[in-house]
Motif scaffolding. Structure first.
Motif, PDB file in Angstrom:
ATOM      1  N   MET A 133       0.851  -1.196   0.000  1.00 31.47           N
ATOM      2  CA  MET A 133       0.000   0.000   0.000  1.00 31.47           C
ATOM      3  C   MET A 133       0.883   1.242   0.000  1.00 31.47           C
ATOM      4  SD  MET A 133      -3.288   0.717   2.433  1.00 31.47           S
ATOM      5  CE  MET A 133      -2.251   0.626   3.889  1.00 31.47           C
ATOM      6  N   LYS A 134       1.561   1.463  -1.135  1.00 28.59           N
ATOM      7  CA  LYS A 134       2.433   2.633  -1.267  1.00 28.59           C
ATOM      8  C   LYS A 134       1.954   3.600  -2.334  1.00 28.59           C
ATOM      9  CE  LYS A 134       5.884   3.277   0.471  1.00 28.59           C
ATOM     10  NZ  LYS A 134       6.174   4.073   1.672  1.00 28.59           N
ATOM     11  N   THR A 135       0.999   3.157  -3.167  1.00 31.17           N
ATOM     12  CA  THR A 135       0.505   4.008  -4.243  1.00 31.17           C
ATOM     13  C   THR A 135      -1.022   3.941  -4.276  1.00 31.17           C
ATOM     14  OG1 THR A 135       0.523   2.248  -5.911  1.00 31.17           O
ATOM     15  CG2 THR A 135       2.571   3.497  -5.607  1.00 31.17           C
ATOM     16  N   ILE A 136      -1.638   4.860  -4.991  1.00 31.87           N
ATOM     17  CA  ILE A 136      -3.097   4.858  -5.120  1.00 31.87           C
ATOM     18  C   ILE A 136      -3.598   3.600  -5.839  1.00 31.87           C
ATOM     19  CG2 ILE A 136      -5.006   5.994  -6.330  1.00 31.87           C
ATOM     20  CD1 ILE A 136      -3.880   8.658  -5.394  1.00 31.87           C
ATOM     21  N   PRO A 137      -2.983   3.163  -6.945  1.00 30.85           N
ATOM     22  CA  PRO A 137      -3.438   1.904  -7.554  1.00 30.85           C
ATOM     23  C   PRO A 137      -3.375   0.728  -6.578  1.00 30.85           C
ATOM     24  CG  PRO A 137      -2.080   3.111  -9.114  1.00 30.85           C
ATOM     25  CD  PRO A 137      -1.977   3.847  -7.805  1.00 30.85           C
ATOM     26  N   GLU A 138      -2.318   0.656  -5.757  1.00 32.36           N
ATOM     27  CA  GLU A 138      -2.223  -0.423  -4.779  1.00 32.36           C
ATOM     28  C   GLU A 138      -3.317  -0.321  -3.725  1.00 32.36           C
ATOM     29  OE1 GLU A 138       2.622  -1.287  -5.001  1.00 32.36           O
ATOM     30  OE2 GLU A 138       1.790  -0.077  -3.366  1.00 32.36           O
ATOM     31  N   ALA A 139      -3.643   0.896  -3.306  1.00 31.14           N
ATOM     32  CA  ALA A 139      -4.718   1.082  -2.321  1.00 31.14           C
ATOM     33  C   ALA A 139      -6.066   0.673  -2.910  1.00 31.14           C
ATOM     34  CB  ALA A 139      -4.752   2.538  -1.857  1.00 31.14           C
ATOM     35  N   LEU A 140      -6.291   0.983  -4.195  1.00 32.61           N
ATOM     36  CA  LEU A 140      -7.534   0.581  -4.841  1.00 32.61           C
ATOM     37  C   LEU A 140      -7.606  -0.937  -5.007  1.00 32.61           C
ATOM     38  CD1 LEU A 140      -7.909   3.358  -7.563  1.00 32.61           C
ATOM     39  CD2 LEU A 140      -9.337   3.018  -5.535  1.00 32.61           C
ATOM     40  N   ASP A 141      -6.460  -1.562  -5.301  1.00 33.58           N
ATOM     41  CA  ASP A 141      -6.414  -3.021  -5.373  1.00 33.58           C
ATOM     42  C   ASP A 141      -6.786  -3.632  -4.027  1.00 33.58           C
ATOM     43  OD1 ASP A 141      -5.696  -3.088  -8.026  1.00 33.58           O
ATOM     44  OD2 ASP A 141      -3.542  -3.259  -7.633  1.00 33.58           O
ATOM     45  N   MET A 142      -6.267  -3.043  -2.963  1.00 35.58           N
ATOM     46  CA  MET A 142      -6.568  -3.569  -1.632  1.00 35.58           C
ATOM     47  C   MET A 142      -8.045  -3.396  -1.301  1.00 35.58           C
ATOM     48  SD  MET A 142      -4.897  -2.555   2.027  1.00 35.58           S
ATOM     49  CE  MET A 142      -5.983  -2.560   3.455  1.00 35.58           C
ATOM     50  N   ARG A 143      -8.612  -2.225  -1.640  1.00 31.49           N
ATOM     51  CA  ARG A 143     -10.038  -2.010  -1.387  1.00 31.49           C
ATOM     52  C   ARG A 143     -10.872  -3.058  -2.122  1.00 31.49           C
ATOM     53  NH1 ARG A 143     -12.868   3.548  -3.226  1.00 31.49           N
ATOM     54  NH2 ARG A 143     -12.994   2.476  -5.224  1.00 31.49           N
ATOM     55  N   SER A 144     -10.537  -3.311  -3.373  1.00 31.35           N
ATOM     56  CA  SER A 144     -11.264  -4.326  -4.138  1.00 31.35           C
ATOM     57  C   SER A 144     -11.112  -5.696  -3.501  1.00 31.35           C
ATOM     58  CB  SER A 144     -10.766  -4.360  -5.587  1.00 31.35           C
ATOM     59  OG  SER A 144     -11.076  -3.154  -6.254  1.00 31.35           O
ATOM     60  N   MET A 145      -9.894  -6.019  -3.068  1.00 27.33           N
ATOM     61  CA  MET A 145      -9.636  -7.345  -2.489  1.00 27.33           C
ATOM     62  C   MET A 145     -10.420  -7.544  -1.195  1.00 27.33           C
ATOM     63  SD  MET A 145      -7.942 -10.020  -3.345  1.00 27.33           S
ATOM     64  CE  MET A 145      -7.138 -11.498  -2.760  1.00 27.33           C
ATOM     65  N   VAL A 146     -10.494  -6.504  -0.359  1.00 30.23           N
ATOM     66  CA  VAL A 146     -11.255  -6.603   0.890  1.00 30.23           C
ATOM     67  C   VAL A 146     -12.711  -6.931   0.591  1.00 30.23           C
ATOM     68  CG1 VAL A 146     -12.165  -5.265   2.832  1.00 30.23           C
ATOM     69  CG2 VAL A 146      -9.743  -5.107   2.249  1.00 30.23           C
ATOM     70  N   LEU A 147     -13.294  -6.206  -0.351  1.00 30.70           N
ATOM     71  CA  LEU A 147     -14.707  -6.406  -0.676  1.00 30.70           C
ATOM     72  C   LEU A 147     -14.930  -7.716  -1.432  1.00 30.70           C
ATOM     73  CD1 LEU A 147     -15.532  -2.732  -1.714  1.00 30.70           C
ATOM     74  CD2 LEU A 147     -16.116  -3.869   0.437  1.00 30.70           C
ATOM     75  N   GLN A 148     -14.001  -8.065  -2.317  1.00 34.80           N
ATOM     76  CA  GLN A 148     -14.108  -9.335  -3.042  1.00 34.80           C
ATOM     77  C   GLN A 148     -14.084 -10.514  -2.074  1.00 34.80           C
ATOM     78  OE1 GLN A 148     -11.571  -7.581  -6.791  1.00 34.80           O
ATOM     79  NE2 GLN A 148     -11.114  -9.658  -6.143  1.00 34.80           N
ATOM     80  N   ASN A 149     -13.238 -10.431  -1.053  1.00 30.98           N
ATOM     81  CA  ASN A 149     -13.169 -11.524  -0.091  1.00 30.98           C
ATOM     82  C   ASN A 149     -14.490 -11.713   0.632  1.00 30.98           C
ATOM     83  OD1 ASN A 149     -10.507 -11.964  -0.741  1.00 30.98           O
ATOM     84  ND2 ASN A 149      -9.813 -12.029   1.366  1.00 30.98           N
ATOM     85  N   LEU A 150     -15.134 -10.612   0.980  1.00 28.83           N
ATOM     86  CA  LEU A 150     -16.424 -10.713   1.663  1.00 28.83           C
ATOM     87  C   LEU A 150     -17.479 -11.287   0.729  1.00 28.83           C
ATOM     88  CD1 LEU A 150     -16.262  -7.324   3.566  1.00 28.83           C
ATOM     89  CD2 LEU A 150     -16.111  -9.600   4.584  1.00 28.83           C
ATOM     90  N   GLU A 151     -17.445 -10.880  -0.549  1.00 28.29           N
ATOM     91  CA  GLU A 151     -18.379 -11.448  -1.512  1.00 28.29           C
ATOM     92  C   GLU A 151     -18.119 -12.943  -1.697  1.00 28.29           C
ATOM     93  OE1 GLU A 151     -20.901  -9.917  -2.737  1.00 28.29           O
ATOM     94  OE2 GLU A 151     -20.407  -7.857  -2.139  1.00 28.29           O
ATOM     95  N   SER A 152     -16.842 -13.334  -1.718  1.00 29.25           N
ATOM     96  CA  SER A 152     -16.492 -14.753  -1.868  1.00 29.25           C
ATOM     97  C   SER A 152     -16.919 -15.558  -0.648  1.00 29.25           C
ATOM     98  CB  SER A 152     -14.990 -14.911  -2.093  1.00 29.25           C
ATOM     99  OG  SER A 152     -14.587 -14.296  -3.300  1.00 29.25           O
ATOM    100  N   ALA A 153     -16.860 -14.937   0.521  1.00 29.98           N
ATOM    101  CA  ALA A 153     -17.271 -15.632   1.753  1.00 29.98           C
ATOM    102  C   ALA A 153     -18.743 -16.009   1.700  1.00 29.98           C
ATOM    103  CB  ALA A 153     -16.992 -14.752   2.965  1.00 29.98           C
TER     104      ALA A 153
END
Length: 435
Positions: free
Chosen positions: A130-150
């Motif tokens: 989490m050092k750049t804006i694209p990386e932060a957006l990737d992390m936001r997507s991953m957090v929400l994707q994980n919950l959807e996958s759960a």
């Protein structure tokens, strides 16, 4: 091939990086008899201290970014190009970039820092930086994707792995990220995902040292840990991560954690450039500089901010990689460049430490200002004020302030959007699941 840049009879100062330090150098050279050339991979400045809020849905990315051209729109001696620096040819005074060569009279390296995985390719491949804006957006997507996958799995073990969020590194970024995830769990996700038992969601913060916020006072460390535990975060100190294959984290204690998302904030390293003598690169991948920020062995090449290590009695490992240090070095360097051009002795750098602070969550923060240390609600308001004033651009300050006020009274975070689906390398080899 040379980059097409307006010619001038004034000395040319080339700045690599539009971060806190680079911006200050360029600003302070306004109306001076120099030509200022800035290059950056992006056309915007990123306010990195708030990246974790983008990653956890608290802010939109454009509220912590500001166009570099807009910052300098009224500066006539300023030229900007989107480019990536590849190497320095110091003997020819040439900077080689992906768009061509740029001749310089003075070179300022303000390239900042990147995530440091300490040589582990496995951690680099599977964890979320989490050092750049694209990386932060990737992390936001991953957090929400994980919950959807759960929601889509019948296996309780797999569901828990999707809902086990692990943050590695107990510095300010790790503490603030863990706190933001805890606030999501406690106030937002139960309403967004009523089919999931969010109480089973885990947030683990792993720190290799014996306490959190190792650069701050023990009082701040103890209080931040107490705050996190009150919010439901499992804090694990004196634990080293031995490996992570995308599914299982192996810890030095022998314990293993099943997790589909691991956030890496355990270390940083300077972003150096080929062409500079390797002998001046010190631990942390930083250029060793003198008190004028000149890289040792070079008269006209300077380094500031996270990529510079100014070794002094007070700072034997160099100055901390924080915005105030980069800002102060950038301001003085601009003055020193003008003095050097006019054959006036340069002034040595003395860092004025304004203190350290970190927020854990709503009404929870810790502040160290010399011998003055305080925690709790007042510290939280101080943290907010300092960060608002440091943001670049009046609009950004207003937008962030409105977002914070809304979140404070509504207990909500309004940007829980999967703008682009993020795939880990480990998952790209798997066949898509039919629903």
């Amino acid at each position: 091939m040379s980059v097409d840049i307006p010619q001038t009879n004034f000395p040319r100062v080339v700045i690599i990086g539009g971060g806190f330090g680079g911006i200050q150098v360029a600003k302070k050279l306004k109306n001076k008899e120099v030509q200022v050339i800035m290059i950056d991979r992006h056309n915007y400045h990123t306010f990195q201290p708030l990246l974790y809020q983008v990653a956890t849905g608290g802010l939109e990315p454009d509220s912590i970014a500001h166009p570099l051209r807009k910052i300098f729109k009224n500066q006539k001696n300023f030229v900007f190009r989107v480019a990536e620096a590849l190497k320095v040819e110091a003997e020819q005074n040439v900077l080689v970039t992906n768009i061509g060569n740029i001749q310089y009279d003075y070179l300022v390296i303000a390239t900042g820092s990147d995530s440091n995985y300490f040589g582990s390719k496995e951690l680099e491949s599977h964890t979320m930086p989490m050092k750049t804006i694209p990386e932060a957006l990737d992390m936001r997507s991953m957090v929400l994707q994980n919950l959807e996958s759960a929601l889509l799995t019948d296996s309780l073990n797999e569901q828990e792995a999707y809902m086990n969020f692990v943050v590695i590194g107990g510095g300010p970024t790790g503490v603030e990220t863990a706190g933001a995830l805890a606030e999501l769990k406690n106030h937002v996700l139960p309403h967004d995902y009523p089919e999931l038992d969010i109480r089973r969601m885990q947030i683990n913060l792993i720190e290799g040292g014996d306490r959190l916020l190792g650069a701050m006072s023990e009082q701040a460390s103890a209080k931040s840990e107490k705050f996190l535990k009150q919010m439901g975060v499992s804090v694990r100190t004196k634990e080293r991560v031995l490996g992570y294959d995308g599914n299982v984290i192996k810890l030095s204690s022998g314990k293993e954690l099943n997790s589909k998302i691991v956030i890496w904030s355990a270390g940083v390293k300077g972003v150096t450039l080929p062409g500079i003598n390797n002998n001046v690169i010190v631990p942390g991948n930083r250029f060793k500089v003198n008190t004028f920020n000149q890289i040792e062995g070079y008269d006209n090449i300077f380094a500031i901010g996270d990529v510079a290590a100014m070794i002094t009695d007070d700072y034997p490992k160099g100055h901390p990689g924080v915005a105030p240090a980069a800002i102060q070095q950038g301001q003085l360097l601009a003055k020193n460049l003008v003095q050097k051009i006019n054959d006036i002795p340069m002034e040595p750098f003395n860092y004025f430490d304004k203190g350290s602070m970190a927020t854990v969550g709503r009404n929870r923060a810790v502040v160290d200002m010399g011998f003055v240390r305080f925690q709790g609600t007042f510290a939280w308001f101080v943290w907010m004020f300092v960060h608002l004033m440091t943001l670049v651009g009046f609009r950004n300050r207003v937008v962030v302030f409105v977002n914070w006020v809304w979140s404070y009274f509504s207990y909500d975070r309004g940007t829980r959007l999967i703008i682009r689906r993020f795939e880990r390398e480990a998952d790209k080899k798997l066949d898509p699941v039919e629903v």
